[in-house]
Design an enzyme around this catalytic site. Sequence first.
Site, PDB file in Angstrom:
ATOM      1  N   CYS A   2       0.860  -1.187   0.000  1.00 50.00           N
ATOM      2  CA  CYS A   2       0.000   0.000   0.000  1.00 50.00           C
ATOM      3  C   CYS A   2       0.896   1.237   0.000  1.00 50.00           C
ATOM      4  O   CYS A   2       2.101   1.141   0.193  1.00 50.00           O
ATOM      5  CB  CYS A   2      -0.868   0.026   1.253  1.00 50.00           C
ATOM      6  SG  CYS A   2      -1.836  -1.471   1.473  1.00 50.00           S
ATOM      7  N   ARG A  27       1.080   1.361  -6.113  1.00 50.23           N
ATOM      8  CA  ARG A  27       1.213   0.379  -5.030  1.00 50.23           C
ATOM      9  C   ARG A  27      -0.114  -0.306  -4.690  1.00 50.23           C
ATOM     10  O   ARG A  27      -0.125  -1.297  -3.962  1.00 50.23           O
ATOM     11  CB  ARG A  27       1.725   1.079  -3.765  1.00 50.23           C
ATOM     12  CG  ARG A  27       3.138   1.545  -3.918  1.00 50.23           C
ATOM     13  CD  ARG A  27       3.568   2.346  -2.717  1.00 50.23           C
ATOM     14  NE  ARG A  27       4.992   2.214  -2.578  1.00 50.23           N
ATOM     15  CZ  ARG A  27       5.606   1.473  -1.666  1.00 50.23           C
ATOM     16  NH1 ARG A  27       4.923   0.831  -0.765  1.00 50.23           N
ATOM     17  NH2 ARG A  27       6.909   1.386  -1.635  1.00 50.23           N
ATOM     18  N   TRP A  74      -3.884  -1.705  -1.227  1.00 54.85           N
ATOM     19  CA  TRP A  74      -3.903  -2.963  -1.965  1.00 54.85           C
ATOM     20  C   TRP A  74      -4.302  -4.000  -0.934  1.00 54.85           C
ATOM     21  O   TRP A  74      -3.523  -4.346  -0.056  1.00 54.85           O
ATOM     22  CB  TRP A  74      -2.517  -3.235  -2.539  1.00 54.85           C
ATOM     23  CG  TRP A  74      -2.542  -4.284  -3.581  1.00 54.85           C
ATOM     24  CD1 TRP A  74      -2.786  -4.119  -4.915  1.00 54.85           C
ATOM     25  CD2 TRP A  74      -2.328  -5.672  -3.381  1.00 54.85           C
ATOM     26  NE1 TRP A  74      -2.738  -5.324  -5.547  1.00 54.85           N
ATOM     27  CE2 TRP A  74      -2.464  -6.296  -4.641  1.00 54.85           C
ATOM     28  CE3 TRP A  74      -2.050  -6.462  -2.276  1.00 54.85           C
ATOM     29  CZ2 TRP A  74      -2.321  -7.660  -4.806  1.00 54.85           C
ATOM     30  CZ3 TRP A  74      -1.906  -7.819  -2.445  1.00 54.85           C
ATOM     31  CH2 TRP A  74      -2.039  -8.403  -3.707  1.00 54.85           C
ATOM     32  N   ASN A  98       1.110   0.013   5.896  1.00 48.52           N
ATOM     33  CA  ASN A  98       1.520  -0.790   4.752  1.00 48.52           C
ATOM     34  C   ASN A  98       2.204  -2.033   5.292  1.00 48.52           C
ATOM     35  O   ASN A  98       3.125  -1.916   6.094  1.00 48.52           O
ATOM     36  CB  ASN A  98       2.494   0.021   3.881  1.00 48.52           C
ATOM     37  CG  ASN A  98       3.126  -0.822   2.790  1.00 48.52           C
ATOM     38  OD1 ASN A  98       2.531  -1.794   2.331  1.00 48.52           O
ATOM     39  ND2 ASN A  98       4.323  -0.450   2.388  1.00 48.52           N
ATOM     40  N   GLY A  99       1.756  -3.221   4.884  1.00 49.18           N
ATOM     41  CA  GLY A  99       2.411  -4.449   5.344  1.00 49.18           C
ATOM     42  C   GLY A  99       1.404  -5.395   5.964  1.00 49.18           C
ATOM     43  O   GLY A  99       0.204  -5.324   5.701  1.00 49.18           O
ATOM     44  N   GLU A 479      22.238 -20.692  -6.837  1.00 46.79           N
ATOM     45  CA  GLU A 479      21.875 -19.282  -6.982  1.00 46.79           C
ATOM     46  C   GLU A 479      22.956 -18.381  -6.354  1.00 46.79           C
ATOM     47  O   GLU A 479      23.316 -17.354  -6.920  1.00 46.79           O
ATOM     48  CB  GLU A 479      20.491 -19.035  -6.341  1.00 46.79           C
ATOM     49  CG  GLU A 479      20.056 -17.586  -6.169  1.00 46.79           C
ATOM     50  CD  GLU A 479      19.939 -16.795  -7.463  1.00 46.79           C
ATOM     51  OE1 GLU A 479      20.148 -17.349  -8.543  1.00 46.79           O
ATOM     52  OE2 GLU A 479      19.677 -15.585  -7.371  1.00 46.79           O
ATOM     53  N   LYS A 483      25.024 -15.619  -8.438  1.00 50.15           N
ATOM     54  CA  LYS A 483      24.986 -14.205  -8.055  1.00 50.15           C
ATOM     55  C   LYS A 483      26.393 -13.670  -7.876  1.00 50.15           C
ATOM     56  O   LYS A 483      26.736 -12.585  -8.333  1.00 50.15           O
ATOM     57  CB  LYS A 483      24.192 -14.093  -6.743  1.00 50.15           C
ATOM     58  CG  LYS A 483      23.348 -12.902  -6.561  1.00 50.15           C
ATOM     59  CD  LYS A 483      21.958 -12.969  -7.101  1.00 50.15           C
ATOM     60  CE  LYS A 483      21.851 -13.319  -8.552  1.00 50.15           C
ATOM     61  NZ  LYS A 483      20.493 -13.495  -9.009  1.00 50.15           N
ATOM     62  N   GLU A 486      28.346 -13.405 -11.316  1.00 55.14           N
ATOM     63  CA  GLU A 486      27.898 -12.405 -12.302  1.00 55.14           C
ATOM     64  C   GLU A 486      28.197 -10.968 -11.882  1.00 55.14           C
ATOM     65  O   GLU A 486      28.381 -10.112 -12.734  1.00 55.14           O
ATOM     66  CB  GLU A 486      26.423 -12.582 -12.658  1.00 55.14           C
ATOM     67  CG  GLU A 486      25.443 -12.208 -11.577  1.00 55.14           C
ATOM     68  CD  GLU A 486      23.992 -12.400 -12.000  1.00 55.14           C
ATOM     69  OE1 GLU A 486      23.644 -12.090 -13.143  1.00 55.14           O
ATOM     70  OE2 GLU A 486      23.190 -12.834 -11.159  1.00 55.14           O
ATOM     71  N   HIS A 502      32.384 -36.774  -5.494  1.00 60.58           N
ATOM     72  CA  HIS A 502      32.448 -37.380  -6.830  1.00 60.58           C
ATOM     73  C   HIS A 502      33.242 -36.521  -7.804  1.00 60.58           C
ATOM     74  O   HIS A 502      33.134 -36.717  -9.013  1.00 60.58           O
ATOM     75  CB  HIS A 502      31.028 -37.624  -7.356  1.00 60.58           C
ATOM     76  CG  HIS A 502      30.251 -38.562  -6.488  1.00 60.58           C
ATOM     77  ND1 HIS A 502      30.548 -39.893  -6.382  1.00 60.58           N
ATOM     78  CD2 HIS A 502      29.229 -38.337  -5.625  1.00 60.58           C
ATOM     79  CE1 HIS A 502      29.726 -40.469  -5.516  1.00 60.58           C
ATOM     80  NE2 HIS A 502      28.918 -39.533  -5.045  1.00 60.58           N
ATOM     81  N   LYS A 602      19.490  -6.926 -18.593  1.00 62.58           N
ATOM     82  CA  LYS A 602      18.384  -7.281 -17.709  1.00 62.58           C
ATOM     83  C   LYS A 602      17.403  -8.219 -18.395  1.00 62.58           C
ATOM     84  O   LYS A 602      16.864  -9.121 -17.789  1.00 62.58           O
ATOM     85  CB  LYS A 602      17.681  -5.999 -17.242  1.00 62.58           C
ATOM     86  CG  LYS A 602      16.602  -6.226 -16.195  1.00 62.58           C
ATOM     87  CD  LYS A 602      17.191  -6.673 -14.874  1.00 62.58           C
ATOM     88  CE  LYS A 602      16.150  -7.056 -13.856  1.00 62.58           C
ATOM     89  NZ  LYS A 602      16.702  -7.985 -12.846  1.00 62.58           N
TER      90      LYS A 602
HETATM   91  C1  F6R Z   1      20.679 -13.596 -12.716  1.00 61.88           C
HETATM   92  C2  F6R Z   1      19.641 -13.156 -13.635  1.00 61.88           C
HETATM   93  C3  F6R Z   1      19.367 -13.983 -14.835  1.00 61.88           C
HETATM   94  C4  F6R Z   1      17.852 -14.048 -15.109  1.00 61.88           C
HETATM   95  C5  F6R Z   1      17.603 -14.766 -16.441  1.00 61.88           C
HETATM   96  C6  F6R Z   1      16.119 -14.941 -16.713  1.00 61.88           C
HETATM   97  O1  F6R Z   1      20.808 -12.719 -11.645  1.00 61.88           O
HETATM   98  O2  F6R Z   1      19.018 -12.143 -13.429  1.00 61.88           O
HETATM   99  O3  F6R Z   1      19.921 -15.263 -14.716  1.00 61.88           O
HETATM  100  O4  F6R Z   1      17.247 -14.718 -14.051  1.00 61.88           O
HETATM  101  O5  F6R Z   1      18.182 -14.049 -17.478  1.00 61.88           O
HETATM  102  O6  F6R Z   1      15.499 -13.704 -16.831  1.00 61.88           O
HETATM  103  P1  F6R Z   1      13.925 -13.595 -16.719  1.00 61.88           P
HETATM  104  O7  F6R Z   1      13.547 -13.981 -15.340  1.00 61.88           O
HETATM  105  O8  F6R Z   1      13.600 -12.168 -17.034  1.00 61.88           O
HETATM  106  O9  F6R Z   1      13.346 -14.551 -17.713  1.00 61.88           O
END
Ligand code: F6R
Length: 607
Positions: A2, A27, A74, A98-99, A479, A483, A486, A502, A602
């Site tokens: 919200c 929101r 919301w 909010n929350g 993951e 992270k 990258e 292994h 992105k």
């Molecule tokens: C890693 C990262 C990427 C996305 C991947 C899929 O931090 O952001 O590995 O997860 O490119 O992207 P979406 O989720 O937009 O399909």
Amino acid sequence: MCGIVGVIGKSEASPVIFEALKRLEYRGYDSAGIATVENGQIDRRRVEGKLNNLGDALTTSPLPGKIGIGHTRWATHGAPTEQNAHPHVSSHVAVVHNGIIENFRDLRNELEAGGHTFASETDTEVVAHLVTAYLQEGKSHFEAARLAVARLEGAFALGIIFQGEEDLIVGARHGPPLAIGEGDGEMYLGSDAFALAPMTNRVCYLEDGDCAEIRHDAVTIIDADGNQVERPFTIMMASAQLVDKGNHRHFMAKEIHEQPEVLGHTISAYADPLQETIYLGRVPFDLAAVPKITISACGTAFYAAMVAKYWFEQLARVSVEIDIASEFRYREAAMPEGGLAIFVSQSGETADTLAALRYCAQNGQHVASIVNVVESTIGRESEVVFPIHAGPEIGVASTKAFTCQLMVLAALAIATARARKTIDDETETRLVRALTSVPRLTTETLGVAGQIEALAHDLASTRDILYFGRGLQYPIALEGALKLKEISYIHAEGYAGGELKHGPIALIDEQVPVIVIAPYDRLFDKTMSNMQEVIARGGRVVFMSDDKGLDHVGNDAWAKIRVPEADPFISPFLYTIPVQLLAYYTAVAKGTDADQPRNLAKSVTVE
Ligand code: F6R
């Protein structure tokens, strides 16, 4: 999610609040309201539906007063009706929130037993009554608000005004963000600086646990330990106000810290908090009749799918195949007619995931997607879309979208299990309760940020780092490694704990830090054995566990990171937080660009 606004001004407050609410309407917009204090009396206008309706109500019946609070809602607890719209009032106060307040049922029972009468179905109303109860005990306004806030469990941001007090707004933050703006003899409160942008560019952010006493010419902030603290006001540039990093150095940091709030939003979209059941809305096929589930995604979204495979198989006893979308589409997978194909994507535009979706649609599968951008191509081409409600994710490395994807997948796994009658009502209640506690527990987990920042300085100069976990923590190890590599460009690999012997164990020597993800669950002893194998070969272990697990590890680990104890079902949410923080602070220590790492984009709209 919200939107909250507060104003102590020199002129009428309600038109200023109304304008600020317009900037927060993204929101939530299923009801809205404003309360002011004029001649000592609280008055309010509330409406169902969008802000325009509130504008009409204020035109018909203006709300005088130079101090006020406003809200755009919301709905979480209680239907989106006028009766449930904020601000909520009791005889002495008005509150916007909010929350989620997790312990509202217990508080409501206690207050009703004490003679308080409730007018709404919301969790928020308990705050108004609780503050009133402390005022009736003779506490000062600020003290009463602080005592009430201390009794609340959950993730929340609050704005409170008082009967007979025309120079005080109390703001409180525990999870969702809250900004204070300073004007010329005026003060403002808002869910983000963007909302306050037309009024001021001098903004400070409350930290978790802060309570602020806001007067027209001064702000006093008391932190979670009861100490008076200074939170610096900074000047926001116009562009920064549009896409705001808050008080963070990078969007990635902001998005990591935003997780309690957005996860609260996601769970609210999929769970009925009173019945403690999952609610998916209309699903155009029968989850009980689906012979097989196939989940395709890329990168981080694929690791969310990997966690989901454990959930679906354990809870719903249905066979789940997961695949990296770029592989799936070319391997000519056999799929039974009427199977369910789920696609997980933050952007909803990833070319490989889209191609996999089209392949499944052509091969007789029901197509569901879990996306952040609902209007995206993947969203549009799906039979049913489950939005993750993470809000815009600007940092290239996905953080909050990952945990919100997990939240939706968890809800879907529970709903599938219920449809297939593989869990009973009691189990559903337990699981929903566990999911509802995620915003609070992620807030608590974020408390390790300082410790991880210090540790990251030692890790920044290493060449290789390994991560391992078992069961639900195996995808989190993957993951964590993704992270780190990258954004810090350090070589990192994630493994299933049992797989080390292994092959990967050959990599271990004194130079290689090993991140061990080990909640105290049924696999803990096995993970400990794998850790001992690493220590015996000189590996430096960073051990992530809860109190019970940390007790067992003694002094064997090089560093220990405490994660709150929780239902094993939700452990992936909690252990994600330290691995995200570790990647982020290592990148900062190395001086790489955490928000825009080299070679990445992105949204990957090419194959
Ligand atoms: C890693 C990262 C990427 C996305 C991947 C899929 O931090 O952001 O590995 O997860 O490119 O992207 P979406 O989720 O937009 O399909």
